[in-house]
Motif scaffolding. Structure first.
Motif, mmCIF file in Angstrom:
data_model
loop_
_atom_site.group_PDB
_atom_site.id
_atom_site.type_symbol
_atom_site.label_atom_id
_atom_site.label_comp_id
_atom_site.label_asym_id
_atom_site.label_seq_id
_atom_site.Cartn_x
_atom_site.Cartn_y
_atom_site.Cartn_z
ATOM 1 N N ASP A 1 -2.198 13.926 3.924
ATOM 2 C CA ASP A 1 -3.545 14.491 3.868
ATOM 3 C C ASP A 1 -3.570 15.901 3.288
ATOM 4 O OD1 ASP A 1 -4.711 12.239 4.951
ATOM 5 O OD2 ASP A 1 -4.625 12.989 7.002
ATOM 6 N N GLY B 1 -4.173 -0.570 5.842
ATOM 7 C CA GLY B 1 -5.564 -0.363 5.476
ATOM 8 C C GLY B 1 -6.262 0.705 6.287
ATOM 9 N N ARG B 2 -5.540 1.301 7.219
ATOM 10 C CA ARG B 2 -6.115 2.376 8.041
ATOM 11 C C ARG B 2 -5.324 3.654 7.832
ATOM 12 N NH1 ARG B 2 -5.775 -0.353 13.676
ATOM 13 N NH2 ARG B 2 -4.650 -1.959 12.604
ATOM 14 N N HIS B 3 -5.917 4.736 8.210
ATOM 15 C CA HIS B 3 -5.288 6.045 8.121
ATOM 16 C C HIS B 3 -4.176 6.156 9.162
ATOM 17 C CE1 HIS B 3 -5.017 10.409 8.836
ATOM 18 N NE2 HIS B 3 -5.285 10.491 7.553
ATOM 19 N N LEU B 4 -3.032 6.717 8.781
ATOM 20 C CA LEU B 4 -1.971 6.998 9.753
ATOM 21 C C LEU B 4 -2.252 8.348 10.394
ATOM 22 C CD1 LEU B 4 1.335 6.023 7.908
ATOM 23 C CD2 LEU B 4 0.303 4.880 9.859
ATOM 24 N N SER B 5 -2.287 8.381 11.710
ATOM 25 C CA SER B 5 -2.493 9.649 12.415
ATOM 26 C C SER B 5 -1.181 10.443 12.407
ATOM 27 C CB SER B 5 -2.920 9.383 13.858
ATOM 28 O OG SER B 5 -1.819 8.887 14.608
ATOM 29 N N GLN C 1 1.253 8.837 14.743
ATOM 30 C CA GLN C 1 1.870 7.622 14.212
ATOM 31 C C GLN C 1 2.960 7.968 13.200
ATOM 32 O OE1 GLN C 1 -1.824 5.866 12.905
ATOM 33 N NE2 GLN C 1 -1.783 4.348 14.559
ATOM 34 N N GLU D 1 0.846 -1.197 0.000
ATOM 35 C CA GLU D 1 0.000 0.000 0.000
ATOM 36 C C GLU D 1 0.876 1.240 0.000
ATOM 37 O OE1 GLU D 1 -3.702 -1.795 2.605
ATOM 38 O OE2 GLU D 1 -2.979 0.196 3.028
ATOM 39 N N PHE E 1 1.402 -0.335 12.767
ATOM 40 C CA PHE E 1 0.100 0.309 12.948
ATOM 41 C C PHE E 1 -0.986 -0.395 12.155
ATOM 42 C CE2 PHE E 1 3.184 3.889 13.465
ATOM 43 C CZ PHE E 1 3.054 3.992 14.834
ATOM 44 N N GLY E 2 -0.636 -1.504 11.529
ATOM 45 C CA GLY E 2 -1.609 -2.199 10.698
ATOM 46 C C GLY E 2 -1.813 -1.452 9.395
ATOM 47 N N TYR F 1 0.667 5.399 1.186
ATOM 48 C CA TYR F 1 -0.082 6.362 2.003
ATOM 49 C C TYR F 1 0.278 7.773 1.565
ATOM 50 C CZ TYR F 1 -1.366 2.508 5.011
ATOM 51 O OH TYR F 1 -1.894 1.343 5.488
#
Length: 132
Positions: free
Chosen positions: A33, A84-88, A91, A28, A81-82, A30
């Motif tokens: 934003d 498929g999820r959004h990185l904050s 993180q 993936e 952090f796994g 990222y």
């Protein structure tokens, strides 16, 4: 890394560490934003392994493969952090610190300090103790 590379084109590419040893495959990508620029890649490091996040800057795309300028052990020890999820932002900061990448902004220019102000009395008032 080149900013003109389509982030989707990175998925499925082989990734190598600083010594040219194969890390795995880009699983993936990222994006930041605020800017939309590809910032992190999650690399699948093995069939039953987790994905490891690597920074795309200062990585390079060379002859269709991603070359990450870090040691394999450092990459495998990156915070998990796994996928498929959004990185904050927190993180991301942890990942930057893990890789020793300085994320502090440039220092303020010397003339950007607020001007000195006198917050008390107004000069020229009737108060005898007012500065003149």
């Amino acid at each position: 890394m080149q900013t003109d590379v389509d982030p989707r084109s990175l998925i499925g590419r082989k990734a190598f560490d600083r010594h040219g040893s194969k890390l795995g495959t880009v699983d993936e990508v990222y994006l930041d934003d605020a800017t939309g620029i590809a910032e992190w890649a999650a690399i699948r490091t093995g069939l039953f392994s987790r994905d490891a996040f690597v920074p795309l800057e200062p990585s390079e795309l060379v002859e269709g493969t991603l070359h990450v300028p870090f040691e394999r052990a450092l990459i495998k020890d990156a915070p998990d952090f796994g996928v498929g999820r959004h990185l904050s932002p927190e993180q991301e900061l942890q990942l930057y610190h893990h890789y020793g990448i300085d994320v502090s902004g440039p220092p303020d220019p010397p003339d950007s300090a607020p001007p000195d102000r006198d917050f008390g009395r107004i000069a020229g008032s009737d108060d005898p103790d007012a500065p003149s």
